[in-house]
Write an enzyme that holds these catalytic residues in place. Structure first.
Site, PDB file in Angstrom:
ATOM      1  N   ARG A 167       0.817  -1.234   0.000  1.00 19.42           N
ATOM      2  CA  ARG A 167       0.000   0.000   0.000  1.00 19.42           C
ATOM      3  C   ARG A 167       0.844   1.274   0.000  1.00 19.42           C
ATOM      4  O   ARG A 167       0.350   2.341  -0.277  1.00 19.42           O
ATOM      5  CB  ARG A 167      -0.924  -0.011   1.212  1.00 19.42           C
ATOM      6  CG  ARG A 167      -2.119  -0.921   0.957  1.00 19.42           C
ATOM      7  CD  ARG A 167      -3.098  -0.879   2.073  1.00 19.42           C
ATOM      8  NE  ARG A 167      -2.450  -1.294   3.327  1.00 19.42           N
ATOM      9  CZ  ARG A 167      -3.092  -1.518   4.451  1.00 19.42           C
ATOM     10  NH1 ARG A 167      -4.394  -1.351   4.502  1.00 19.42           N
ATOM     11  NH2 ARG A 167      -2.464  -1.901   5.522  1.00 19.42           N
ATOM     12  N   LYS A 173       1.546 -20.290   5.029  1.00 14.20           N
ATOM     13  CA  LYS A 173       0.968 -20.836   6.254  1.00 14.20           C
ATOM     14  C   LYS A 173       1.083 -19.810   7.382  1.00 14.20           C
ATOM     15  O   LYS A 173       1.932 -18.933   7.251  1.00 14.20           O
ATOM     16  CB  LYS A 173       1.640 -22.165   6.643  1.00 14.20           C
ATOM     17  CG  LYS A 173       3.156 -22.146   6.609  1.00 14.20           C
ATOM     18  CD  LYS A 173       3.992 -21.882   7.805  1.00 14.20           C
ATOM     19  CE  LYS A 173       3.497 -21.514   9.101  1.00 14.20           C
ATOM     20  NZ  LYS A 173       4.473 -20.666   9.862  1.00 14.20           N
ATOM     21  N   HIS A 211       7.638 -24.155   4.020  1.00 12.12           N
ATOM     22  CA  HIS A 211       9.015 -24.096   3.546  1.00 12.12           C
ATOM     23  C   HIS A 211       9.888 -25.225   4.085  1.00 12.12           C
ATOM     24  O   HIS A 211      10.931 -25.520   3.534  1.00 12.12           O
ATOM     25  CB  HIS A 211       9.640 -22.713   3.798  1.00 12.12           C
ATOM     26  CG  HIS A 211      10.076 -22.471   5.206  1.00 12.12           C
ATOM     27  ND1 HIS A 211       9.215 -22.049   6.182  1.00 12.12           N
ATOM     28  CD2 HIS A 211      11.287 -22.566   5.812  1.00 12.12           C
ATOM     29  CE1 HIS A 211       9.885 -21.918   7.319  1.00 12.12           C
ATOM     30  NE2 HIS A 211      11.142 -22.217   7.130  1.00 12.12           N
ATOM     31  N   GLU A 271      14.209 -22.993  18.429  1.00 11.23           N
ATOM     32  CA  GLU A 271      14.721 -21.701  17.958  1.00 11.23           C
ATOM     33  C   GLU A 271      15.270 -20.927  19.134  1.00 11.23           C
ATOM     34  O   GLU A 271      14.725 -20.988  20.233  1.00 11.23           O
ATOM     35  CB  GLU A 271      13.593 -20.886  17.331  1.00 11.23           C
ATOM     36  CG  GLU A 271      13.005 -21.512  16.096  1.00 11.23           C
ATOM     37  CD  GLU A 271      11.973 -20.583  15.469  1.00 11.23           C
ATOM     38  OE1 GLU A 271      12.371 -19.712  14.692  1.00 11.23           O
ATOM     39  OE2 GLU A 271      10.779 -20.725  15.796  1.00 11.23           O
ATOM     40  N   HIS A 299       4.747 -27.269   9.948  1.00 13.01           N
ATOM     41  CA  HIS A 299       6.106 -27.808   9.809  1.00 13.01           C
ATOM     42  C   HIS A 299       6.286 -29.140  10.548  1.00 13.01           C
ATOM     43  O   HIS A 299       6.786 -30.108   9.978  1.00 13.01           O
ATOM     44  CB  HIS A 299       7.144 -26.821  10.355  1.00 13.01           C
ATOM     45  CG  HIS A 299       7.095 -25.460   9.722  1.00 13.01           C
ATOM     46  ND1 HIS A 299       6.798 -25.259   8.391  1.00 13.01           N
ATOM     47  CD2 HIS A 299       7.319 -24.218  10.229  1.00 13.01           C
ATOM     48  CE1 HIS A 299       6.850 -23.967   8.124  1.00 13.01           C
ATOM     49  NE2 HIS A 299       7.150 -23.313   9.213  1.00 13.01           N
ATOM     50  N   LYS A 327      10.223 -21.172  20.919  1.00  4.01           N
ATOM     51  CA  LYS A 327      11.101 -20.014  20.722  1.00  4.01           C
ATOM     52  C   LYS A 327      11.879 -19.761  22.003  1.00  4.01           C
ATOM     53  O   LYS A 327      11.461 -20.166  23.080  1.00  4.01           O
ATOM     54  CB  LYS A 327      10.265 -18.795  20.352  1.00  4.01           C
ATOM     55  CG  LYS A 327       9.566 -18.973  18.996  1.00  4.01           C
ATOM     56  CD  LYS A 327       9.299 -17.662  18.321  1.00  4.01           C
ATOM     57  CE  LYS A 327       8.613 -17.843  16.987  1.00  4.01           C
ATOM     58  NZ  LYS A 327       9.539 -18.119  15.880  1.00  4.01           N
TER      59      LYS A 327
HETATM   60  C1  BG6 Z   1       8.052 -19.909  10.123  1.00  3.72           C
HETATM   61  C2  BG6 Z   1       7.445 -19.430  11.409  1.00  3.72           C
HETATM   62  O1  BG6 Z   1       7.118 -20.631   9.385  1.00  3.72           O
HETATM   63  O2  BG6 Z   1       9.164 -20.742  10.407  1.00  3.72           O
HETATM   64  C3  BG6 Z   1       8.479 -18.696  12.245  1.00  3.72           C
HETATM   65  O3  BG6 Z   1       6.364 -18.560  11.124  1.00  3.72           O
HETATM   66  C4  BG6 Z   1       9.710 -19.559  12.443  1.00  3.72           C
HETATM   67  O4  BG6 Z   1       7.945 -18.327  13.508  1.00  3.72           O
HETATM   68  C5  BG6 Z   1      10.206 -20.095  11.112  1.00  3.72           C
HETATM   69  O5  BG6 Z   1      10.711 -18.761  13.048  1.00  3.72           O
HETATM   70  C6  BG6 Z   1      11.319 -21.099  11.316  1.00  3.72           C
HETATM   71  O6  BG6 Z   1      11.866 -21.421  10.080  1.00  3.72           O
HETATM   72  P1  BG6 Z   1      13.364 -21.917   9.952  1.00  3.72           P
HETATM   73  O7  BG6 Z   1      13.509 -22.280   8.517  1.00  3.72           O
HETATM   74  O8  BG6 Z   1      14.237 -20.778  10.376  1.00  3.72           O
HETATM   75  O9  BG6 Z   1      13.474 -23.089  10.878  1.00  3.72           O
END
Ligand code: BG6
Length: 494
Positions: free
Chosen positions: A43, A142, A172, A210, A234, A334
């Site tokens: 935007r 997602k 991903h 993480e 995931h 996290k």
């Molecule tokens: C994302 C989440 O899909 O995956 C994030 O929304 C997360 O919160 C991330 O940090 C982790 O991805 P990767 O590839 O760094 O393990």
């Protein structure tokens, strides 16, 4: 083949952090088809030149080896354009149509890196503007929806406008080289198949840890939480990859059919298992890498009394002949003690012990997904190191020998070099080429929502909220207690 890649949410976090760096890598290595355009849509009132300058400045956050030189960026920026548009405003869609008409592309990819709340209007307006022709593909990020009903509503509105082969639901994790290697390990080698079953496997653990907190995504995260952000997609996709039956071929639907069967066979929750087998946690303040970090509730965009979980550990089973009775543990969070993702397949101990073995020792296959990408096979061996000790020992013959753990270690980064195709790069190139193998079908997604929904509902009814854990630890102690009840432990505790 010429393409237009339209990035909706073109000034958002995902585009800066993941999509543009991935596209640049594809460009640098010559894998991006010639004659393409990448159009950021948002935007903000920006010219093409301003958008390019913004992108250039954002590359400062990317690791050095993956940053473009001035010369490379100048060539890359020839591909970059900007369109100001409000997706919620029907009046703006003719401008999108006009932008597409400027360039005759064989394939047009519309990547929705925006809030899912906009997807329904987007689909309706795309149809009104006649932009859903066969050369169009749509990519959905997602988590798609907040629960089963909203996921279905989005899927229905997308399917009204696009056919299933035009819809790319991205997760991903499926694009990570390590996850593809997991498929190769299981279905390219005959070695593991006969032992990949309940008779030999005691339990399987999936960990996605993480160190990062919620960063600048506090508002998004606070209404999402770890269950929707990581488990529903995931972690369950990893569980499918490790547990699925061999597909009849490597085509998209054959793979998705097998993953779907796993999701359908996950044991239904009962009030008892919801209480005993699910742990939610939320980080408090603590220390990461020697530096103090703030508690989740102090992060920008997070509600003060928030009950959103930043950690989930759970235990489930798969009701099938292959897996009946084998516990599958998932944990993700996290601000944990390290950044790592791995799957641990714990085999049963030898059925009859003729040696002394360390307490509970058995074979273990660890599939490292990140940061290391590789395999470790843990075995037991005769551990004496030197000749004198070996001969001095009363147990120099087999009887009475004590075995020690050893491991075979395969590091894919060393073996294949670290310049491997990253997850988003792989998936973006797949969308442009129309390959669906690594994308998720709507029935898989719905099944995953159906399975996590009772957990969400049980939390709604529980006033206690998530259990606190200090940042820089492995989550609340209830997570260790949960797995200990089965007589097992998480890797770092064993
Ligand atoms: C994302 C989440 O899909 O995956 C994030 O929304 C997360 O919160 C991330 O940090 C982790 O991805 P990767 O590839 O760094 O393990």
């Amino acid at each position: 083949m010429s393409f237009d890649l339209i990035l909706f949410g073109g000034t958002g976090d995902l585009v800066w952090r993941k999509l543009l760096p991935a596209l640049f890598q594809a460009f640098r290595h010559g894998s991006l088809p010639e004659g393409g355009r990448i159009v950021g849509v948002a935007r903000d009132d920006l010219s093409d030149a301003q958008y390019r300058a913004l992108i250039k400045s954002r590359f400062d956050d990317v690791e050095l080896a993956k940053r473009p030189s001035d010369e490379e960026f100048s060539r890359f920026s020839d591909l970059l354009f900007y369109l100001r548009m409000d997706l919620s405003s029907p009046a703006d869609y003719p401008r999108l149509a006009a932008k597409l008409q400027e360039h005759s592309a064989d394939t047009v990819v519309m990547y929705l890196a925006t809030a899912p709340g906009l997807f329904t209007t987007f689909c309706e307006q795309i149809a009104v503007a006649g932009l859903n022709g066969p050369q169009m593909r749509v990519v959905l990020e997602k988590p798609l929806g907040q629960d089963l009903a909203s996921n279905r509503a989005i899927n229905e509105s997308v399917r009204r406008v696009f056919s299933e082969r035009q819809i790319f639901r991205i997760d991903h994790y499926l694009g990570k080289p390590s996850v593809q290697n997991l498929f190769a390990l299981r279905f390219g080698n005959a070695l593991f198949e006969p032992i990949w079953r309940r008779e030999n496997i005691a339990n399987i653990q999936i960990t996605i840890a993480e160190e990062l907190g919620v960063e600048k995504r506090g508002t998004f995260y606070d209404s999402t939480g770890a269950l929707r952000d990581m488990v529903q997609n995931h972690a369950l996709q990893l569980l499918c990859a490790i547990a699925m039956e061999p597909p009849i071929n490597a085509h998209a639907d054959a793979i998705r059919d097998e993953k779907l069967k796993v999701l359908r066979s996950l044991k239904a929750w009962t009030p008892e298992t919801l209480r005993q087998h699910v742990v939610r946690g939320q980080y408090g303040s603590g220390t990461i890498d020697g530096a103090p970090v703030a508690a989740y509730r102090q992060e920008a965009g997070v509600g003060q009394g928030s009950h959103t979980e930043t950690f989930v550990a759970l235990r489930t089973e798969i009701a099938s002949w292959r897996w009946a009775g084998v516990p599958f543990y998932i944990r993700t969070g996290k601000r944990l003690s390290g950044r790592c993702a791995y799957i641990e397949v714990n085999f049963r101990p030898a059925p009859h012990a003729i040696f002394n073995t360390p307490n509970g020792a058995a074979n273990r296959l660890v599939i490292h997904l990140q940061p290391k990408d590789g395999l470790e096979l843990h075995l037991l061996a005769q551990g004496q190191q030197n000749r004198r000790d070996a001969l001095a020992s009363p147990a120099s013959s087999l009887a009475g020998q004590t075995l020690a753990p050893v491991q075979l270690d395969l590091d894919f980064d060393k073996r294949f070099g670290t310049e491997r195709v990253g997850a988003y790069e792989r998936l973006l190139l797949d969308v442009i080429d129309g390959r669906l193998n690594l994308f998720v079908r709507s029935d898989e997604q719905e099944e995953a929502w159906r399975w996590v929904e009772p957990i969400m509902n049980s939390w709604k009814a529980d006033a206690e909220g998530p259990r606190p854990y200090a940042a820089g630890t492995w989550g609340p102690s209830a997570s260790s207690a949960m797995i200990a009840r089965d007589g097992y432990c998480w890797t770092e505790e064993c």
